[in-house]
Design a protein around this motif. Structure first.
Motif, short mmCIF file in Angstrom:
data_model
loop_
_atom_site.label_atom_id
_atom_site.label_comp_id
_atom_site.label_asym_id
_atom_site.label_seq_id
_atom_site.Cartn_x
_atom_site.Cartn_y
_atom_site.Cartn_z
N ILE A 125 9.63 2.91 4.82
CA ILE A 125 8.46 3.42 3.57
C ILE A 125 9.34 4.11 2.64
N PHE A 126 10.18 4.80 2.81
CA PHE A 126 11.05 5.64 2.09
C PHE A 126 11.97 4.85 1.15
N ALA A 127 12.34 3.61 1.66
CA ALA A 127 13.10 2.59 0.79
C ALA A 127 12.26 1.84 -0.32
N ILE A 128 11.01 1.68 0.14
CA ILE A 128 10.02 0.85 -0.96
C ILE A 128 9.50 1.83 -1.80
N THR A 129 9.43 3.13 -1.54
CA THR A 129 8.78 4.26 -2.62
C THR A 129 9.76 4.68 -3.52
N GLU A 130 10.67 4.07 -3.79
CA GLU A 130 11.95 4.71 -4.50
C GLU A 130 11.45 5.27 -5.95
N GLU A 176 0.89 -1.18 -0.06
CA GLU A 176 0.11 -0.19 -0.11
C GLU A 176 0.79 1.51 -0.12
N ALA A 177 2.10 1.01 0.47
CA ALA A 177 3.00 2.45 0.73
C ALA A 177 3.01 3.20 -0.58
N ALA A 178 3.50 2.49 -1.72
CA ALA A 178 3.64 3.39 -3.07
C ALA A 178 2.47 4.20 -3.30
N GLN A 179 1.11 3.35 -3.38
CA GLN A 179 -0.08 3.82 -3.69
C GLN A 179 -0.49 5.18 -2.84
N LEU A 180 -0.31 4.77 -1.49
CA LEU A 180 -0.56 6.02 -0.64
C LEU A 180 0.32 7.07 -0.80
N PHE A 181 1.56 6.94 -0.97
CA PHE A 181 2.46 8.07 -1.15
C PHE A 181 2.00 8.88 -2.31
N ARG A 182 1.79 8.33 -3.58
CA ARG A 182 1.19 8.92 -4.81
C ARG A 182 0.04 9.82 -4.54
N LYS A 183 -0.83 9.18 -3.81
CA LYS A 183 -2.07 9.90 -3.58
C LYS A 183 -1.89 11.19 -2.75
N ILE A 184 -1.14 11.07 -1.71
CA ILE A 184 -0.85 12.35 -0.89
C ILE A 184 0.06 13.39 -1.63
N ALA A 185 1.12 12.85 -2.23
CA ALA A 185 1.93 13.55 -3.06
C ALA A 185 1.11 14.57 -4.23
#
Length: 106
Positions: A55-60, A32-41
């Motif tokens: 989370i930083f490492a897996i959303t590179e 879920e981390a990548a999708q959540l990051f994109r949604k927020i950014a």
């Protein structure tokens, strides 16, 4: 228009940030981390997004989309599992780019 600060990470690591008024987004599953990051950014609501180092490492891949933009600034923070050194390495590379040499961690 004022922008906010968001924090993404496991709930244990980020719950204290909510107490000081930051917007927290618990994310326990790595999928879920990548999708959540994109949604927020992509909302253009946040000037700064703090990510736990895990989370930083897996959303590179997702973070690279925002590297050349002024906002949001994406900053790694240690989680409850400890410091992995990602933040220090990143700071070191920024200093080296700016100064031409690593004057912080020689």
């Amino acid at each position: 228009m004022a922008k906010n600060i968001a924090v993404i990470g496991d709930s244990e690591s980020i719950k204290g940030f909510g107490a000081v008024g930051l917007d927290i987004y618990p994310c326990e599953a790595n999928e879920e981390a990548a999708q959540l990051f994109r949604k927020i950014a992509d909302t253009d609501t946040y000037a700064v997004i703090f990510l736990t180092e895990e989370i930083f490492a897996i959303t590179e891949k997702e973070r690279k989309r925002y590297e050349d933009k002024q906002t949001p600034a994406v900053i790694p923070i240690p989680g409850v599992k400890g410091n992995t050194g990602i933040g220090a390495k990143r700071l070191s590379s920024f200093v080296e780019q700016a100064v031409g040499s690593d004057i912080l961690f020689q």
